[in-house]
Scaffold this motif. Structure first.
Motif, mmCIF file in Angstrom:
data_model
loop_
_atom_site.group_PDB
_atom_site.id
_atom_site.type_symbol
_atom_site.label_atom_id
_atom_site.label_comp_id
_atom_site.label_asym_id
_atom_site.label_seq_id
_atom_site.Cartn_x
_atom_site.Cartn_y
_atom_site.Cartn_z
ATOM 1 N N TRP A 175 0.832 -1.204 0.000
ATOM 2 C CA TRP A 175 0.000 0.000 0.000
ATOM 3 C C TRP A 175 0.868 1.255 0.000
ATOM 4 O O TRP A 175 0.643 2.178 -0.780
ATOM 5 C CB TRP A 175 -0.932 -0.014 1.212
ATOM 6 N N VAL A 176 1.880 1.276 0.884
ATOM 7 C CA VAL A 176 2.746 2.447 0.986
ATOM 8 C C VAL A 176 3.485 2.671 -0.331
ATOM 9 O O VAL A 176 3.513 3.789 -0.863
ATOM 10 C CB VAL A 176 3.748 2.298 2.157
ATOM 11 N N LEU A 177 4.091 1.621 -0.874
ATOM 12 C CA LEU A 177 4.876 1.770 -2.104
ATOM 13 C C LEU A 177 3.974 2.162 -3.284
ATOM 14 O O LEU A 177 4.352 3.017 -4.095
ATOM 15 C CB LEU A 177 5.647 0.487 -2.395
ATOM 16 N N ASN A 178 2.796 1.560 -3.383
ATOM 17 C CA ASN A 178 1.862 1.934 -4.461
ATOM 18 C C ASN A 178 1.384 3.373 -4.312
ATOM 19 O O ASN A 178 1.226 4.094 -5.296
ATOM 20 C CB ASN A 178 0.660 0.984 -4.497
ATOM 21 N N ARG A 179 1.162 3.789 -3.082
ATOM 22 C CA ARG A 179 0.734 5.171 -2.831
ATOM 23 C C ARG A 179 1.823 6.152 -3.296
ATOM 24 O O ARG A 179 1.516 7.195 -3.887
ATOM 25 C CB ARG A 179 0.409 5.372 -1.359
ATOM 26 N N LEU A 191 3.927 5.628 -5.703
ATOM 27 C CA LEU A 191 3.911 5.632 -7.169
ATOM 28 C C LEU A 191 2.769 6.476 -7.725
ATOM 29 O O LEU A 191 2.917 7.109 -8.768
ATOM 30 C CB LEU A 191 3.786 4.203 -7.706
ATOM 31 N N ARG A 192 1.629 6.481 -7.038
ATOM 32 C CA ARG A 192 0.453 7.206 -7.528
ATOM 33 C C ARG A 192 0.458 8.698 -7.203
ATOM 34 O O ARG A 192 -0.248 9.459 -7.839
ATOM 35 C CB ARG A 192 -0.820 6.575 -6.969
ATOM 36 N N HIS A 193 1.210 9.092 -6.181
ATOM 37 C CA HIS A 193 1.164 10.485 -5.735
ATOM 38 C C HIS A 193 2.544 11.139 -5.884
ATOM 39 O O HIS A 193 3.427 10.938 -5.066
ATOM 40 C CB HIS A 193 0.697 10.571 -4.282
ATOM 41 N N GLU A 194 2.679 11.916 -6.935
ATOM 42 C CA GLU A 194 3.955 12.573 -7.239
ATOM 43 C C GLU A 194 4.440 13.464 -6.093
ATOM 44 O O GLU A 194 5.629 13.516 -5.802
ATOM 45 C CB GLU A 194 3.823 13.409 -8.517
ATOM 46 N N ASP A 195 3.506 14.165 -5.437
ATOM 47 C CA ASP A 195 3.898 15.050 -4.339
ATOM 48 C C ASP A 195 4.485 14.242 -3.177
ATOM 49 O O ASP A 195 5.443 14.658 -2.530
ATOM 50 C CB ASP A 195 2.711 15.889 -3.862
ATOM 51 N N MET A 196 3.932 13.082 -2.938
ATOM 52 C CA MET A 196 4.441 12.231 -1.864
ATOM 53 C C MET A 196 5.800 11.643 -2.253
ATOM 54 O O MET A 196 6.711 11.551 -1.435
ATOM 55 C CB MET A 196 3.450 11.107 -1.563
ATOM 56 N N LEU A 197 5.935 11.279 -3.505
ATOM 57 C CA LEU A 197 7.206 10.747 -4.010
ATOM 58 C C LEU A 197 8.313 11.788 -3.848
ATOM 59 O O LEU A 197 9.448 11.462 -3.518
ATOM 60 C CB LEU A 197 7.045 10.336 -5.473
#
Length: 190
Positions: free
Chosen positions: A29-33, A35-41
């Motif tokens: 979940w954390v790793l996929n999140r 990947l989906r959220h550029e700001d978080m990345l």
């Protein structure tokens, strides 16, 4: 701002998924999140050590046993998984320090392309900090061993429910191969 480009971080996470069968739903979940959220990345920092960070995540992937684990740490205190996940969901400006623990990860150039220094961890180490480090490592080993035993026992129960004798014998052999101290510690939680 992170010195590592988002594209490198994204490639590293995709590489982890392609190379390892990540079993932990929370870790996935954390790793996929990310990947989906550029700001978080942009806000994630891959570091070798999450100690002293305001918020850290340690993901351990053990390809030999297919048992993974994830620890959330706030100000040097392990926090419950649901609290750690809620912190990720609700904190839009929080820098996330992440440690990924896989055997021989340091040999892979893709990992070396994303690793950053932990600015919160002191460069100088004293005897006391080395002692503290050893105690933390021992504690984490106990927690991971406990989780591994619990996972094996759950899989044994599932094999019994399915009537899968082969899986049952394989898993009980695996459980017996663990040191008696690990199994005893699991029965007498920390």
């Amino acid at each position: 701002m992170s010195s590592v480009p988002k594209e490198n971080k994204k490639r590293f996470i995709q590489w982890l998924f392609a190379r390892y069968n990540i079993q932990s739903q929370e870790a996935s979940w954390v790793l996929n999140r990310l990947l989906r959220h550029e700001d978080m990345l942009e806000r994630v920092r891959f570091v070798n050590d999450i100690r002293e960070t305001p918020f850290g995540i340690s993901i351990t992937i053990d390809p030999g046993t297919n048992s993974d684990s994830i620890l959330f740490v706030k100000r040097n205190m392990i926090c419950p998984t649901d609290q750690g996940m809620e912190t990720i969901r609700s904190s839009m400006n929080l820098i996330i320090y992440m440690h990924v623990n896989v055997n021989s990860l340091l040999r892979h150039s893709i990992f070396l392309s994303v690793i950053e220094d932990n600015p919160h961890f002191p460069k100088k180490t004293s005897y006391n900090s080395l002692k503290y480090e050893k105690e933390v490592d021992e504690f984490l080993e106990k927690v991971l061993a406990q989780r591994k035993i619990n996972t094996i026992r759950q899989r044994i129960d599932a094999s019994l429910d399915k009537g899968d004798k082969e899986a049952f014998f394989k898993l009980t052999k695996e459980l017996k191969s663990l040191s008696p101290n690990q199994i005893t510690q699991e029965r007498n939680p920390l």
